[in-house]
Design an enzyme around this catalytic site. Sequence first.
Site, PDB file in Angstrom:
ATOM      1  N   HIS A  98      63.455  51.045  34.996  1.00  0.00           N
ATOM      2  CA  HIS A  98      64.272  50.153  35.827  1.00  0.00           C
ATOM      3  C   HIS A  98      64.807  49.012  34.984  1.00  0.00           C
ATOM      4  O   HIS A  98      64.137  48.507  34.086  1.00  0.00           O
ATOM      5  CB  HIS A  98      63.478  49.609  37.017  1.00  0.00           C
ATOM      6  CG  HIS A  98      62.149  49.027  36.658  1.00  0.00           C
ATOM      7  ND1 HIS A  98      61.068  49.812  36.348  1.00  0.00           N
ATOM      8  CD2 HIS A  98      61.739  47.740  36.543  1.00  0.00           C
ATOM      9  CE1 HIS A  98      60.036  49.032  36.068  1.00  0.00           C
ATOM     10  NE2 HIS A  98      60.414  47.776  36.158  1.00  0.00           N
ATOM     11  N   HIS A 100      65.993  45.169  35.240  1.00  0.00           N
ATOM     12  CA  HIS A 100      66.005  43.967  36.067  1.00  0.00           C
ATOM     13  C   HIS A 100      67.382  43.324  35.876  1.00  0.00           C
ATOM     14  O   HIS A 100      67.782  43.048  34.734  1.00  0.00           O
ATOM     15  CB  HIS A 100      64.941  42.977  35.621  1.00  0.00           C
ATOM     16  CG  HIS A 100      63.518  43.448  35.778  1.00  0.00           C
ATOM     17  ND1 HIS A 100      62.691  42.983  36.774  1.00  0.00           N
ATOM     18  CD2 HIS A 100      62.776  44.328  35.061  1.00  0.00           C
ATOM     19  CE1 HIS A 100      61.493  43.559  36.657  1.00  0.00           C
ATOM     20  NE2 HIS A 100      61.519  44.374  35.621  1.00  0.00           N
TER      21      HIS A 100
HETATM   22  P1  AMP Z   1      58.051  45.799  35.721  1.00  0.00           P
HETATM   23  O1  AMP Z   1      56.909  44.798  35.661  1.00  0.00           O
HETATM   24  O2  AMP Z   1      59.130  45.574  34.714  1.00  0.00           O
HETATM   25  O3  AMP Z   1      57.527  47.232  35.736  1.00  0.00           O
HETATM   26  O4  AMP Z   1      58.773  45.539  37.104  1.00  0.00           O
HETATM   27  C1  AMP Z   1      58.308  46.032  38.319  1.00  0.00           C
HETATM   28  C2  AMP Z   1      58.942  45.185  39.372  1.00  0.00           C
HETATM   29  O5  AMP Z   1      58.819  45.865  40.613  1.00  0.00           O
HETATM   30  C3  AMP Z   1      58.279  43.809  39.556  1.00  0.00           C
HETATM   31  O6  AMP Z   1      59.251  42.802  39.297  1.00  0.00           O
HETATM   32  C4  AMP Z   1      57.835  43.822  41.005  1.00  0.00           C
HETATM   33  O7  AMP Z   1      57.981  42.583  41.634  1.00  0.00           O
HETATM   34  C5  AMP Z   1      58.738  44.887  41.611  1.00  0.00           C
HETATM   35  N1  AMP Z   1      58.231  45.538  42.801  1.00  0.00           N
HETATM   36  C6  AMP Z   1      56.976  46.020  43.011  1.00  0.00           C
HETATM   37  N2  AMP Z   1      56.904  46.590  44.221  1.00  0.00           N
HETATM   38  C7  AMP Z   1      58.128  46.464  44.800  1.00  0.00           C
HETATM   39  C8  AMP Z   1      58.676  46.845  46.052  1.00  0.00           C
HETATM   40  N3  AMP Z   1      57.962  47.496  46.981  1.00  0.00           N
HETATM   41  N4  AMP Z   1      59.973  46.554  46.301  1.00  0.00           N
HETATM   42  C9  AMP Z   1      60.712  45.896  45.388  1.00  0.00           C
HETATM   43  N5  AMP Z   1      60.252  45.516  44.181  1.00  0.00           N
HETATM   44  C10 AMP Z   1      58.974  45.784  43.892  1.00  0.00           C
END
Ligand code: AMP
Length: 112
Positions: A98, A100
């Site tokens: 993903h 950001h």
């Molecule tokens: P990363 O730490 O780069 O893997 O990013 C994962 C992101 O997913 C974090 O910023 C979380 O806040 C986000 N996240 C986790 N669960 C959800 C959810 N159900 N809906 C939207 N974002 C989420």
Amino acid sequence: MPTLFEKIIAREIPADIVHEDDLCIAFRDIHPQAPVHVLLVPKKPIVNLYDASADDQSLLGHLLATAPRIAERLGLGDAFRLNINNGTGAGQTVFHLHLHILGGRPFAWPPG
Ligand code: AMP
């Protein structure tokens, strides 16, 4: 075992979706780190960039080309930051690639 983001793509978990096309989906991060914080996710469950293959090149290009269009639509103009946390040591917590997309506030460099 489907990833959290596959469940969002399948509408098994709710999300505030801001973009969807054949190849990717974008939704607002549940713990936003900026006034605009969107996750742009390929529908193909690639673990991260390290795990991506040459076959994924056009998909990766599609993500990079789509991000600015989403940023523009969310009112960021050309001022946004893209971030990819690749691997546990770099802060990756969801193992489905993903980007950001962050914006709406100033950003420091180097990043923390
Ligand atoms: P990363 O730490 O780069 O893997 O990013 C994962 C992101 O997913 C974090 O910023 C979380 O806040 C986000 N996240 C986790 N669960 C959800 C959810 N159900 N809906 C939207 N974002 C989420």
